[in-house]
Design an enzyme around this catalytic site. Structure first.
Site, PDB file in Angstrom:
ATOM      1  N   LYS A 143       0.725  -1.292   0.094  1.00 39.90           N
ATOM      2  CA  LYS A 143      -0.100   0.053   0.027  1.00 39.90           C
ATOM      3  C   LYS A 143       0.879   1.471  -0.025  1.00 39.90           C
ATOM      4  O   LYS A 143       1.865   1.471   0.803  1.00 39.90           O
ATOM      5  CB  LYS A 143      -0.799   0.048   1.163  1.00 39.90           C
ATOM      6  CG  LYS A 143      -1.868   1.132   1.233  1.00 39.90           C
ATOM      7  CD  LYS A 143      -3.160   1.076   2.487  1.00 39.90           C
ATOM      8  CE  LYS A 143      -3.756   2.203   2.374  1.00 39.90           C
ATOM      9  NZ  LYS A 143      -4.937   1.938   3.320  1.00 39.90           N
ATOM     10  N   GLY A 147      -0.713   7.910  -5.508  1.00 37.66           N
ATOM     11  CA  GLY A 147      -0.431   6.399  -5.404  1.00 37.66           C
ATOM     12  C   GLY A 147       0.381   6.317  -4.096  1.00 37.66           C
ATOM     13  O   GLY A 147       1.171   5.066  -3.909  1.00 37.66           O
ATOM     14  N   ARG A 169       0.667  -5.613   3.181  1.00 36.82           N
ATOM     15  CA  ARG A 169      -0.599  -6.243   3.601  1.00 36.82           C
ATOM     16  C   ARG A 169      -0.637  -7.629   3.310  1.00 36.82           C
ATOM     17  O   ARG A 169      -0.146  -7.861   2.006  1.00 36.82           O
ATOM     18  CB  ARG A 169      -1.879  -5.427   2.958  1.00 36.82           C
ATOM     19  CG  ARG A 169      -1.597  -3.780   3.508  1.00 36.82           C
ATOM     20  CD  ARG A 169      -3.203  -3.222   3.497  1.00 36.82           C
ATOM     21  NE  ARG A 169      -3.717  -3.040   2.205  1.00 36.82           N
ATOM     22  CZ  ARG A 169      -4.775  -2.340   1.918  1.00 36.82           C
ATOM     23  NH1 ARG A 169      -5.445  -1.567   2.921  1.00 36.82           N
ATOM     24  NH2 ARG A 169      -5.198  -2.053   0.765  1.00 36.82           N
ATOM     25  N   ARG A 203     -13.302  -7.079  -2.678  1.00 34.33           N
ATOM     26  CA  ARG A 203     -14.014  -6.082  -1.930  1.00 34.33           C
ATOM     27  C   ARG A 203     -15.433  -6.255  -2.399  1.00 34.33           C
ATOM     28  O   ARG A 203     -15.494  -6.747  -3.816  1.00 34.33           O
ATOM     29  CB  ARG A 203     -13.505  -4.750  -1.976  1.00 34.33           C
ATOM     30  CG  ARG A 203     -12.147  -4.390  -1.573  1.00 34.33           C
ATOM     31  CD  ARG A 203     -11.531  -3.418  -2.190  1.00 34.33           C
ATOM     32  NE  ARG A 203     -10.013  -3.463  -2.050  1.00 34.33           N
ATOM     33  CZ  ARG A 203      -9.524  -2.575  -0.778  1.00 34.33           C
ATOM     34  NH1 ARG A 203     -10.474  -1.886  -0.343  1.00 34.33           N
ATOM     35  NH2 ARG A 203      -8.262  -2.597  -0.543  1.00 34.33           N
ATOM     36  N   ASP A 205     -16.438  -0.173  -1.223  1.00 38.11           N
ATOM     37  CA  ASP A 205     -14.977  -0.581  -1.602  1.00 38.11           C
ATOM     38  C   ASP A 205     -14.256  -0.920  -0.299  1.00 38.11           C
ATOM     39  O   ASP A 205     -12.816  -1.358  -0.701  1.00 38.11           O
ATOM     40  CB  ASP A 205     -14.243   0.515  -2.426  1.00 38.11           C
ATOM     41  CG  ASP A 205     -14.672   2.085  -1.600  1.00 38.11           C
ATOM     42  OD1 ASP A 205     -15.758   2.356  -1.274  1.00 38.11           O
ATOM     43  OD2 ASP A 205     -13.523   2.538  -1.637  1.00 38.11           O
TER      44      ASP A 205
HETATM   45  P1  AMP Z   1     -10.136   5.143   0.663  1.00 40.66           P
HETATM   46  O1  AMP Z   1     -11.355   5.689   0.918  1.00 40.66           O
HETATM   47  O2  AMP Z   1      -8.922   5.315   1.315  1.00 40.66           O
HETATM   48  O3  AMP Z   1     -10.172   3.678   0.767  1.00 40.66           O
HETATM   49  O4  AMP Z   1      -9.733   5.334  -0.918  1.00 40.66           O
HETATM   50  C1  AMP Z   1     -10.815   5.406  -1.921  1.00 40.66           C
HETATM   51  C2  AMP Z   1     -10.331   5.371  -3.124  1.00 40.66           C
HETATM   52  O5  AMP Z   1      -9.085   6.318  -3.373  1.00 40.66           O
HETATM   53  C3  AMP Z   1      -9.462   3.996  -3.625  1.00 40.66           C
HETATM   54  O6  AMP Z   1      -9.711   3.645  -4.851  1.00 40.66           O
HETATM   55  C4  AMP Z   1      -8.271   4.333  -3.266  1.00 40.66           C
HETATM   56  O7  AMP Z   1      -6.992   3.386  -4.085  1.00 40.66           O
HETATM   57  C5  AMP Z   1      -7.862   5.822  -3.836  1.00 40.66           C
HETATM   58  N1  AMP Z   1      -6.748   6.501  -3.266  1.00 40.66           N
HETATM   59  C6  AMP Z   1      -6.646   6.848  -1.950  1.00 40.66           C
HETATM   60  N2  AMP Z   1      -5.536   7.697  -1.660  1.00 40.66           N
HETATM   61  C7  AMP Z   1      -4.821   7.573  -2.772  1.00 40.66           C
HETATM   62  C8  AMP Z   1      -3.508   8.019  -3.324  1.00 40.66           C
HETATM   63  N3  AMP Z   1      -2.733   8.547  -2.641  1.00 40.66           N
HETATM   64  N4  AMP Z   1      -3.266   7.745  -4.372  1.00 40.66           N
HETATM   65  C9  AMP Z   1      -3.890   7.160  -5.436  1.00 40.66           C
HETATM   66  N5  AMP Z   1      -5.236   6.478  -4.928  1.00 40.66           N
HETATM   67  C10 AMP Z   1      -5.671   6.984  -3.774  1.00 40.66           C
HETATM   68 MG    MG Z   2     -10.443   2.040   0.421  1.00 41.31          MG
END
Ligand code: AMP
Ligand code: MG
Length: 532
Positions: A129, A142, A199, A206, A276
């Site tokens: 991650k 990312g 992880r 999901r 998700d």
């Molecule tokens: P989360 O709410 O953290 O579960 O993230 C929701 C979505 O945003 C998922 O598709 C994650 O992969 C994406 N996401 C969160 N933070 C980042 C990041 N820094 N770079 C790229 N994608 C992100």
């Molecule tokens: Mg997430």
């Protein structure tokens, strides 16, 4: 057990081999219709250094602890070096975020390296991650910052110690790169150290994996995904068929109910229960702005992004889990001949939650005769007592087993003493709340005595349900503060103590105390945003 090193693991790629992949290898944000994943390599980081390692997860994989600091293992766990057999990918999934369909999300910063088999034959995905951009990164970079990675690393392992189903964490690696984050979305971006957590889980699939295919009418892929999940992770359900998919749904409902019951039992608030972030295996997944109840308050959420509606507050989690399951049921419905039967899964959720949580309440109070349907005055009295004054949930329940219920002759202060530390304002015990507390304790004591169980037996039962040590929000922040200065001892100590949260651990009592006042309003200790 003879442990070998990371290099000797052999990697399989069943997910990639079974499901349809993205035909393009362009690593730019885009829609990826008709695919379940995109092959994408982690983007190398400047200076990988291993900060923390979970021996328990290492043992599950059959690998020994490597030295901390830079080295070949840190290189692999930062994504700088791939091992033979790894076919790294980012998964495509969608999700309902805060109640609204958000369409394609996907692994925007998580990259699965491959599936490794442990010595006992079980297979685990290793996923980094913060490993760099993928086609699902949308506007983001990312990456992950150190503070959120410390939180994910520690909480994954703490939850496992508590017996709560969860994805695990093998390692925490500093990247040496800086990552810019606006922690409170208030126009103050800052460069922070980056990190990557490895992880580990049997699967990171999901609810949103199913939703994206169903929503886009990709029914063949939906079926392939369901078949993959059944044959790989639920083989006991039998050969895939309409009836098997129904059974799958019921089993996911059952597991999710057990999960929600555990969260309620230990006072864990996930913070972002979007679909998700719901595991098809019923695991806690995606540690973001999560938190632990300190003062008992069903309306509490640590997530500042959710402050307005508190959709994901502590007391709401079982309902939200059920709502999310309904979305999963809708996604599965194209595969099912009699979709009306999906409602049975939701019934399974309701009945499982009420039985399992009811049993947990009995364990927490050490009583067999509790009526956990909500009518028992002892229970309603307890929860209104806990809400009336700021009362630390963990300390109160732990202390309850030590109230001298068998000794009616002992004075009031002996009865209050075991739970005294639970009160954030000790002065309330000089006022009318003291009488209220004592009245409840006496009522409780009468019930306990009525059941005539040996004291030792009752205490052991209660202690196994009421942890002494949880990853209090401020403890995680202390581990972060130390790690920011290069000191990883706090992380190592918390990892060790939280692996046995139900045991009294002499010398560690300072980790079982209520939140100090300095932490009440400090960012990271009381409030967190999704910025990570
Ligand atoms: P989360 O709410 O953290 O579960 O993230 C929701 C979505 O945003 C998922 O598709 C994650 O992969 C994406 N996401 C969160 N933070 C980042 C990041 N820094 N770079 C790229 N994608 C992100
Ligand atoms: Mg997430």
């Amino acid at each position: 057990m003879n442990l070998s090193d990371l290099e000797s693991l052999s990697f399989a790629s069943a997910f990639v081999d079974t499901l349809p992949g993205d035909p393009s290898s362009r690593n730019v944000p885009r829609r990826v219709p008709g695919a379940s994943y995109s092959l994408v390599a982690p983007t190398p980081v400047v200076a990988p250094s291993l900060l923390a390692w979970s021996d328990a997860v290492g043992a599950q994989l059959g690998i020994a602890r490597p030295p901390l600091g830079p080295g070949p293992v840190a290189d692999v766990l930062a994504g700088n070096r791939l091992l033979p057999g790894m076919r790294p990918y980012a998964a495509r999934y969608g999700g309902h975020q805060f109640g609204h369909w958000a369409d394609q999300l996907g692994d925007g910063r998580a990259i699965t390296l491959g599936e490794a088999q442990g010595p006992d034959g079980r297979s685990f995905e290793l996923q980094l991650k913060g490993a760099g951009p993928t086609p699902y990164s949308r506007q983001a970079d990312g990456r992950a910052v150190l503070r959120s990675s410390v939180r994910e690393f520690l909480c994954s392992e703490a939850m496992h110690g508590l017996g709560v189903p969860t994805t695990r964490a093998l390692s925490l690696v500093a990247t040496g790169d800086l990552v810019v984050r606006d922690m409170f979305y208030d126009g103050h971006p800052e460069a922070e150290p980056g990190a990557i957590v490895c992880r580990v889980a049997p699967s990171f699939v999901r609810f949103g994996h199913f939703e994206i295919h169903a929503t886009h009418g990709e029914i063949d892929i939906l079926r392939t995904l369901a078949d993959y999940v059944v044959t790989t992770h639920y083989p006991e359900l039998g050969a895939p068929s309409s009836a098997t998919y129904l059974a799958l749904f019921e089993e996911v409902c059952r597991r999710t109910a057990v999960l929600a019951a555990h969260w309620t039992r230990v006072g864990f608030v996930h913070g972002v229960l979007n679909t998700d972030n719901m595991s098809i295996l019923g695991l806690t997944i995606d540690y973001g702005p999560y938190g632990w109840l300190e003062g008992y308050d069903p309306t509490w959420t640590p997530n500042t992004t959710d402050a307005a509606t508190r959709r994901y507050r502590y007391g709401q989690q079982p309902n939200i889990a059920l709502w999310n399951l309904a979305r999963l049921g809708e996604a599965l419905s194209p595969l099912i001949d009699t979709p009306d039967d999906l409602h049975r899964g939701l019934e399974v959720f309701r009945s499982t939650f009420s039985t399992v949580y009811g049993t947990m309440l009995g364990d927490k109070l050490g009583l067999d005769t509790l009526d956990t349907t909500g009518e028992d005055p002892l229970l309603t009295g307890l929860f209104s007592l806990l809400e009336a004054e700021e009362t630390d949930m963990t300390i109160f329940f732990r202390g309850l087993a030590r109230v001298p219920v068998d000794d009616d002759g002992s004075d009031d202060s002996a009865w209050v003493a075991p739970v005294r530390e639970a009160f954030y304002d000790p002065a309330v015990l000089d006022g009318p709340h003291r009488a209220r507390l004592l009245a409840w304790l006496r009522e409780y004591a009468a019930r306990v005595r009525g059941e005539r169980r040996p004291r030792e037996q009752r205490m052991a039962r209660m202690d196994a349900a009421n942890p002494k040590y949880v990853l209090r929000n401020y403890l995680a922040q202390q581990a972060i503060d130390a790690a920011m200065t290069g000191d990883t001892d706090v992380i190592a100590r918390l990892l060790r103590v939280l692996a046995r949260p139900y045991d009294e651990q002499p010398g560690e009592d300072d980790l079982a105390q209520r939140r100090p006042e300095w932490a009440r309003h400090r960012p990271g200790c009381s409030a967190l945003s999704c910025s990570s």
